[in-house]
Design a protein around this motif. Sequence first.
Motif, PDB file in Angstrom:
ATOM      1  N   ASP A 125       0.830  -1.211   0.000  1.00  0.00           N
ATOM      2  CA  ASP A 125       0.000   0.000   0.000  1.00  0.00           C
ATOM      3  C   ASP A 125       0.862   1.259   0.000  1.00  0.00           C
ATOM      4  OD1 ASP A 125      -2.455  -1.280  -0.126  1.00  0.00           O
ATOM      5  OD2 ASP A 125      -2.759  -1.267   2.050  1.00  0.00           O
ATOM      6  N   GLU A 126       1.930   1.237   0.769  1.00  0.00           N
ATOM      7  CA  GLU A 126       2.853   2.378   0.806  1.00  0.00           C
ATOM      8  C   GLU A 126       3.504   2.589  -0.566  1.00  0.00           C
ATOM      9  OE1 GLU A 126       4.658   5.504   3.056  1.00  0.00           O
ATOM     10  OE2 GLU A 126       3.191   4.048   3.752  1.00  0.00           O
ATOM     11  N   LEU A 127       3.913   1.500  -1.191  1.00  0.00           N
ATOM     12  CA  LEU A 127       4.508   1.600  -2.527  1.00  0.00           C
ATOM     13  C   LEU A 127       3.500   2.099  -3.556  1.00  0.00           C
ATOM     14  CD1 LEU A 127       6.718  -1.602  -2.676  1.00  0.00           C
ATOM     15  CD2 LEU A 127       7.506   0.749  -3.022  1.00  0.00           C
ATOM     16  N   ARG A 128       2.238   1.715  -3.416  1.00  0.00           N
ATOM     17  CA  ARG A 128       1.207   2.156  -4.356  1.00  0.00           C
ATOM     18  C   ARG A 128       1.054   3.664  -4.352  1.00  0.00           C
ATOM     19  NH1 ARG A 128      -3.882  -0.256  -2.432  1.00  0.00           N
ATOM     20  NH2 ARG A 128      -4.809   0.923  -4.131  1.00  0.00           N
ATOM     21  N   ALA A 169      -0.459  -0.349 -11.872  1.00  0.00           N
ATOM     22  CA  ALA A 169      -1.578  -1.295 -11.897  1.00  0.00           C
ATOM     23  C   ALA A 169      -1.172  -2.631 -11.277  1.00  0.00           C
ATOM     24  CB  ALA A 169      -2.063  -1.495 -13.326  1.00  0.00           C
ATOM     25  N   ALA A 170       0.096  -3.008 -11.450  1.00  0.00           N
ATOM     26  CA  ALA A 170       0.573  -4.277 -10.892  1.00  0.00           C
ATOM     27  C   ALA A 170       0.523  -4.250  -9.364  1.00  0.00           C
ATOM     28  CB  ALA A 170       1.994  -4.567 -11.368  1.00  0.00           C
ATOM     29  N   LEU A 171       0.890  -3.123  -8.772  1.00  0.00           N
ATOM     30  CA  LEU A 171       0.840  -3.012  -7.311  1.00  0.00           C
ATOM     31  C   LEU A 171      -0.611  -2.983  -6.822  1.00  0.00           C
ATOM     32  CD1 LEU A 171       3.730  -0.497  -6.558  1.00  0.00           C
ATOM     33  CD2 LEU A 171       3.626  -2.909  -5.933  1.00  0.00           C
ATOM     34  N   ASP A 172      -1.492  -2.337  -7.584  1.00  0.00           N
ATOM     35  CA  ASP A 172      -2.910  -2.326  -7.212  1.00  0.00           C
ATOM     36  C   ASP A 172      -3.478  -3.742  -7.201  1.00  0.00           C
ATOM     37  OD1 ASP A 172      -2.812   0.423  -7.036  1.00  0.00           O
ATOM     38  OD2 ASP A 172      -3.704   0.765  -9.019  1.00  0.00           O
TER      39      ASP A 172
END
Length: 138
Positions: free
Chosen positions: A47-50, A56-59
């Motif tokens: 979530d922090e990285l998002r 989209a990959a992190l989501d």
Amino acid sequence: MYEPIRTKSVHTMAEPCRKIHGPRRSREEELDNRLAGHLTALLTVTDELRVLAPSAALDEAAQRLAERVARMRGGRAPLRATPTTDEAPPARVTALHQRAHTLAGQALVVATSCGDTAGASLAAERLQAHAAALGIAD
């Protein structure tokens, strides 16, 4: 000559102290709890990285992690921290990828130990994604 003692002496030994333990959990339950903890921590870092490096990959990864943790905890959604919204230097993003890589590795070890193939595949996928972000060769 002496009258027998009719009350308990204050000098007698106390009963042995018994430790009070909660209900015991099986090894499998402990491993499941540990895996859920690692995946929840990985979700927090994701979530922090998002916020700092949207993709989209992190989501998608955050969504899958949240679903997996919810399944492991009987349908309860994991608590999610509010990520910071300030600008971060590239070193902060790299540090978060390193932390996520470590957490994914720990989750992979625990998932393998308890035979959780879905958790192991999710952890392995995240491990590879963060390794790629860090430039770590296979």
